[in-house]
Design an enzyme around this catalytic site. Structure first.
Site, PDB file in Angstrom:
ATOM      1  N   ILE A 165      -1.016  26.331  30.542  1.00 30.91           N
ATOM      2  CA  ILE A 165      -2.309  26.282  31.251  1.00 30.91           C
ATOM      3  C   ILE A 165      -3.098  25.075  30.722  1.00 30.91           C
ATOM      4  O   ILE A 165      -3.314  24.980  29.516  1.00 30.91           O
ATOM      5  CB  ILE A 165      -3.138  27.567  31.001  1.00 30.91           C
ATOM      6  N   LYS A 168      -6.229  29.800  18.525  1.00 30.36           N
ATOM      7  CA  LYS A 168      -6.492  29.202  19.848  1.00 30.36           C
ATOM      8  C   LYS A 168      -7.966  29.315  20.206  1.00 30.36           C
ATOM      9  O   LYS A 168      -8.569  28.368  20.735  1.00 30.36           O
ATOM     10  CB  LYS A 168      -5.610  29.890  20.892  1.00 30.36           C
ATOM     11  N   GLU A 226      -2.864  19.712  24.033  1.00 27.56           N
ATOM     12  CA  GLU A 226      -2.946  20.624  25.188  1.00 27.56           C
ATOM     13  C   GLU A 226      -2.048  21.847  25.005  1.00 27.56           C
ATOM     14  O   GLU A 226      -2.415  22.969  25.376  1.00 27.56           O
ATOM     15  CB  GLU A 226      -2.533  19.866  26.461  1.00 27.56           C
ATOM     16  N   ALA A 266       2.133   7.651  35.006  1.00 29.45           N
ATOM     17  CA  ALA A 266       1.674   7.044  33.746  1.00 29.45           C
ATOM     18  C   ALA A 266       1.556   5.523  33.849  1.00 29.45           C
ATOM     19  O   ALA A 266       0.874   4.903  33.053  1.00 29.45           O
ATOM     20  CB  ALA A 266       2.630   7.409  32.620  1.00 29.45           C
ATOM     21  N   VAL A 322      -3.024  25.537  23.042  1.00 32.77           N
ATOM     22  CA  VAL A 322      -3.786  26.683  23.553  1.00 32.77           C
ATOM     23  C   VAL A 322      -3.262  27.083  24.923  1.00 32.77           C
ATOM     24  O   VAL A 322      -3.262  26.281  25.860  1.00 32.77           O
ATOM     25  CB  VAL A 322      -5.296  26.358  23.659  1.00 32.77           C
ATOM     26  N   GLU A 359       8.450  37.924  17.955  1.00 31.51           N
ATOM     27  CA  GLU A 359       9.252  37.367  16.866  1.00 31.51           C
ATOM     28  C   GLU A 359       9.729  38.488  15.946  1.00 31.51           C
ATOM     29  O   GLU A 359       9.134  39.574  15.917  1.00 31.51           O
ATOM     30  CB  GLU A 359       8.382  36.438  16.009  1.00 31.51           C
ATOM     31  N   ASP A 404      -2.808  34.346  15.770  1.00 30.88           N
ATOM     32  CA  ASP A 404      -2.448  33.288  16.723  1.00 30.88           C
ATOM     33  C   ASP A 404      -3.561  33.117  17.763  1.00 30.88           C
ATOM     34  O   ASP A 404      -3.982  31.990  18.069  1.00 30.88           O
ATOM     35  CB  ASP A 404      -1.110  33.655  17.398  1.00 30.88           C
ATOM     36  N   GLY A 434       6.954  29.461  26.121  1.00 31.04           N
ATOM     37  CA  GLY A 434       8.216  29.173  26.800  1.00 31.04           C
ATOM     38  C   GLY A 434       8.488  27.683  26.795  1.00 31.04           C
ATOM     39  O   GLY A 434       7.570  26.864  26.671  1.00 31.04           O
TER      40      GLY A 434
HETATM   41  N1  HSE Z   1       3.321  33.519  20.057  1.00 33.96           N
HETATM   42  C1  HSE Z   1       2.482  33.037  21.114  1.00 33.96           C
HETATM   43  C2  HSE Z   1       2.264  34.107  22.138  1.00 33.96           C
HETATM   44  C3  HSE Z   1       3.013  31.840  21.822  1.00 33.96           C
HETATM   45  O1  HSE Z   1       2.807  35.200  22.042  1.00 33.96           O
HETATM   46  O2  HSE Z   1       1.522  33.858  23.068  1.00 33.96           O
HETATM   47  C4  HSE Z   1       2.743  30.571  21.135  1.00 33.96           C
HETATM   48  O3  HSE Z   1       1.410  30.416  20.838  1.00 33.96           O
END
Ligand code: HSE
Length: 440
Positions: free
Chosen positions: A136, A205, A129, A33, A132, A190, A201, A302
């Site tokens: 990656i 993305k 970043e 940086a 999504v 969850e 979700d 993660g």
């Molecule tokens: N809940 C999402 C997944 C992770 O299962 O990929 C965070 O976007």
């Protein structure tokens, strides 16, 4: 040079990961940086837990507004999630002249237009970043690495929870409900998995990738969203026998005079690499006119994979902090005054191929009537398979499953044909329709 100062809003799993990776890799990050990156302040309602993560030397508060108000803070990292308080805090941080890093796909997919416009007015960066596909670097790839290309389509496994559930259903022949419970017990889903299993979700993305790929505003409200809750182990097995795997795909595609944006289960040929992405892993395929097909694979969630993406954004901001705003990479890859008003297509305008399964009476003329309706709708059949009646209803069964794969056709035509097929007295249950993507 003095380290750039960041303030963290919300120190849960990802926040902890950011803190740890930043501390562990600080010398390398500084070399990249050109200056250090320091988290100087953390806001979390649970200050005790926050303190246990960050140790001494970092200011811990329970009020996010104290971070935003601190003139020493250059960057606000928003890891609260959702579109409620997070929206207000992000807008306030922008108003206070802070750059923002966020992993909040829901917020940007729904309120992106407002947030990017506010950021542009204030000349600050909003980097996302981590929003999504977790670790990656797909935003970087789309916005910078593939910038020479006219993007044609993107198809991604961008929700690890559903990919884990589908993998378990296929591997173990489990039904959806059982696989979901297992995913919850193992911490892959969850307690309230609605956003994941209903495709929301993934649609958040896909909406962001759509905007970046085609230079259109974020339009989550125009996305077609379908989850995996209605999939059965039986269809997964039939698809497998035909050489396909069922994946929840986020798809965005240039098509005719518009753009498709859709999330739904899809049959994908087993021979495609992306069909073999299993468990909680993510993968995104991008087709550009110059580069051809590219594939990006990795962990979509993660603590440290997501931290990897958040810190990449922090490094970008540290490098570009003092650059003229006009020299920075535009939020959505295209210059704000050069956005396209390409139309978002409705599902009835989408062209794709299909897997159809129908429970029918095993008697003369049934297949002919079904294929006749498809022919009348101008739908070309790719393959037909009929199960042994005994296999469906035991010895002496008078019912069977008819499976039809079609070539590409307009979804509106398929809707018309299915309505007619469904009315046949020899079609004994609702027809299962799953879209099929060759991804060639
Ligand atoms: N809940 C999402 C997944 C992770 O299962 O990929 C965070 O976007």
């Amino acid at each position: 040079m003095k380290p750039i100062q960041a303030g963290l809003l919300g120190i849960g799993t990802v926040g902890g990961g950011v803190f740890n990776v930043l501390r562990r890799n600080q010398p390398e990050i500084r070399r990249r940086a050109g200056r250090g990156i320091e988290i100087a302040m953390v806001a979390d309602l649970d200050t005790e837990r926050a303190r246990s993560v960050v140790g001494e030397g970092v200011t811990v508060v329970n009020d996010a507004r104290a971070v935003i108000a601190n003139p020493e803070i250059d960057i606000v990292i928003e890891l609260i999630g959702g579109y409620g308080i997070a929206r207000r805090l992000v807008l306030d941080a922008i108003e206070a002249g802070k750059h923002v890093v966020t992993a909040n796909k829901a917020l940007l997919a729904v309120h992106g237009t407002e947030i990017f416009a506010a950021a542009q007015r204030k000349g600050v960066m909003v980097a996302f970043e981590a929003a999504v596909a977790g670790g990656i670097p797909i935003i970087k790839a789309l916005r910078e690495g593939l910038t020479a290309n006219r993007i044609q389509w993107i198809a991604g496994i961008i929700n690890g929870t559903t990919n884990f559930i589908l993998s378990e259903m296929r591997d173990k022949g489990l039904d959806f409900d059982v696989a979901l419970k297992q995913a919850q017990a193992l911490g892959y889903a969850e307690a309230d998995p609605t956003f994941d299993i209903e495709g929301v979700d993934a649609a958040h993305k896909a909406t962001l990738m759509c905007a970046i790929a085609f230079g259109v505003p974020v339009q989550f409200e125009r996305a077609h969203v379908e989850g995996i809750t209605k999939l059965t182990a039986q269809d997964i097995r039939y698809a497998e026998e035909l050489g396909y795997r069922i994946k929840l795909l986020g798809i965005t595609k240039r098509s005719g005079d518009g753009i498709e944006l859709r999330v739904h289960p899809s049959l994908v040929p087993t021979r495609r690499l992306i069909a073999n992405v299993e468990g909680a892993m993510n993968a995104v395929m991008v087709q550009g006119d110059a580069v051809g097909t590219t594939l990006y694979y990795g962990k979509g969630a993660g603590a440290e994979p997501t931290a990897s993406a958040v810190i990449a954004d922090l490094v970008d901001i540290a490098r570009l902090h003092s650059a003229d705003a006009a020299q920075r990479v535009p939020y959505l890859a295209f210059q704000p005054d050069a956005m396209s008003d390409l139309r978002m297509l409705s599902m009835s305008e989408v062209v794709t191929s299909y897997y159809l399964r129908m429970r029918v009476a095993d008697e003369a003329g049934v297949l002919a009537r079904v294929t006749g309706i498809l022919a009348d709708a101008g739908i070309s059949i790719d393959a037909v398979r009929q199960r042994e009646a005994d296999e469906i209803g035991g010895e002496g069964s008078t019912q069977t499953d008819l499976i039809i794969l079609t070539h590409d056709c307009l979804e509106a035509r398929m809707d018309t044909a299915l309505a007619a097929i469904q009315k046949l007295p020899t079609v004994l249950a609702p027809v299962v329709r799953i879209r099929k993507e060759e991804l060639a």
